[in-house]
Design an enzyme around this catalytic site. Structure first.
Site, mmCIF file in Angstrom:
data_model
loop_
_atom_site.group_PDB
_atom_site.id
_atom_site.type_symbol
_atom_site.label_atom_id
_atom_site.label_comp_id
_atom_site.label_asym_id
_atom_site.label_seq_id
_atom_site.Cartn_x
_atom_site.Cartn_y
_atom_site.Cartn_z
ATOM 1 N N GLY A 45 -46.731 -17.090 143.835
ATOM 2 C CA GLY A 45 -45.927 -16.646 144.855
ATOM 3 C C GLY A 45 -47.058 -15.389 145.705
ATOM 4 O O GLY A 45 -47.906 -14.991 145.081
ATOM 5 N N CYS A 88 -47.656 -9.326 138.928
ATOM 6 C CA CYS A 88 -48.203 -9.241 140.612
ATOM 7 C C CYS A 88 -49.576 -9.411 140.560
ATOM 8 O O CYS A 88 -50.211 -8.447 140.076
ATOM 9 C CB CYS A 88 -47.440 -8.098 141.119
ATOM 10 S SG CYS A 88 -47.480 -8.043 142.749
ATOM 11 N N LEU A 89 -50.022 -10.139 141.664
ATOM 12 C CA LEU A 89 -51.397 -10.186 142.071
ATOM 13 C C LEU A 89 -51.836 -8.720 142.442
ATOM 14 O O LEU A 89 -53.054 -8.563 142.189
ATOM 15 C CB LEU A 89 -51.616 -11.443 143.114
ATOM 16 C CG LEU A 89 -51.459 -12.802 142.441
ATOM 17 C CD1 LEU A 89 -51.567 -13.765 143.806
ATOM 18 C CD2 LEU A 89 -52.435 -13.161 141.419
#
Length: 163
Positions: A45, A88-89
Site C-alpha cells: 500500500g 511501513c515504507l
C-alpha cells in the site's frame, strides 16, 4: 516515474491530507506513478503523503495484477478486532503489533470519479486502515502494542501461519 518515499519524522506524514475535488490528468498520472512506486519498493500500500502529496489518495496491491485505487476514502463501518504485525515504507526497520478493526466498510471514488462502497476484512481491512491513517496524519508506530526487530516480526508471522 518512481517517487522517492518520504521518511518519518517528516512533518508531511503527520499532516491531514486535503480532499480531492477534481479528477485531473495530473491526478491520474500520480495514481499510475504511485502504483509503480509501491511495486518498486515492494509495498502492499502507498498513500499520497508518503510521496510528498497532501491529497486523500492511496493505492493498495490486491494481487499480482490488480491494484485498488482510493480517492477520498472513508471508513463508514468497522467491527471486530485484529492484532497483527505491521511495517511501513516511510518508517524503515520498524515493526510492531497494532490493533485494527477486523472488518471495515469503505466508501471511496475511483479515477473516473465513480463512487463505490466495499467491504473488506482481515489483511485487506488492515492495509486499508493503515493507508487511511496516513491520509489523516497518523503513522502506525503511534499505535504499536509491541515492537519487534525484523527477525522477530518474521518469526511472529511464521508462527501465526503455523497456527
Amino acid at each position: 516515474m518512481i517517487y522517492p518515499i518520504i521518511l518519518y519524522p517528516d512533518r508531511l506524514l503527520m499532516t491531514v491530507s486535503e480532499e480531492v475535488t477534481e479528477i485531473t490528468d495530473e491526478l491520474i498520472a500520480m495514481l499510475d506513478n504511485m502504483q509503480q512506486t509501491m511495486k518498486a519498493h515492494d509495498g502492499v500500500g502507498l498513500a499520497a503523503p508518503q510521496i510528498g502529496k497532501r491529497l486523500q489518495v492511496a493505492v493498495i496491491q490486491l494481487d499480482d495484477e490488480e491494484v485498488l485505487e482510493l480517492i477520498n476514502p472513508i471508513i463508514i463501518e468497522e467491527s471486530g478486532e485484529s492484532i497483527d504485525v505491521e511495517a511501513c515504507l516511510s518508517i524503515p526497520d520498524q515493526y510492531g503489533t497494532v490493533s485494527r478493526a477486523q472488518q471495515v466498510v469503505l466508501r471511496y471514488f475511483d479515477r473516473q470519479g465513480l463512487e463505490y462502497e466495499m467491504e473488506a476484512s482481515d489483511y485487506l481491512a488492515r492495509i486499508i486502515q493503515h493507508e487511511i491513517d496516513h491520509l489523516n496524519g497518523k503513522v502506525f508506530i503511534d499505535k504499536i502494542i509491541q515492537r519487534f526487530t525484523r527477525e522477530e516480526a518474521e518469526k511472529y508471522m511464521e508462527e501465526k501461519q503455523d497456527d
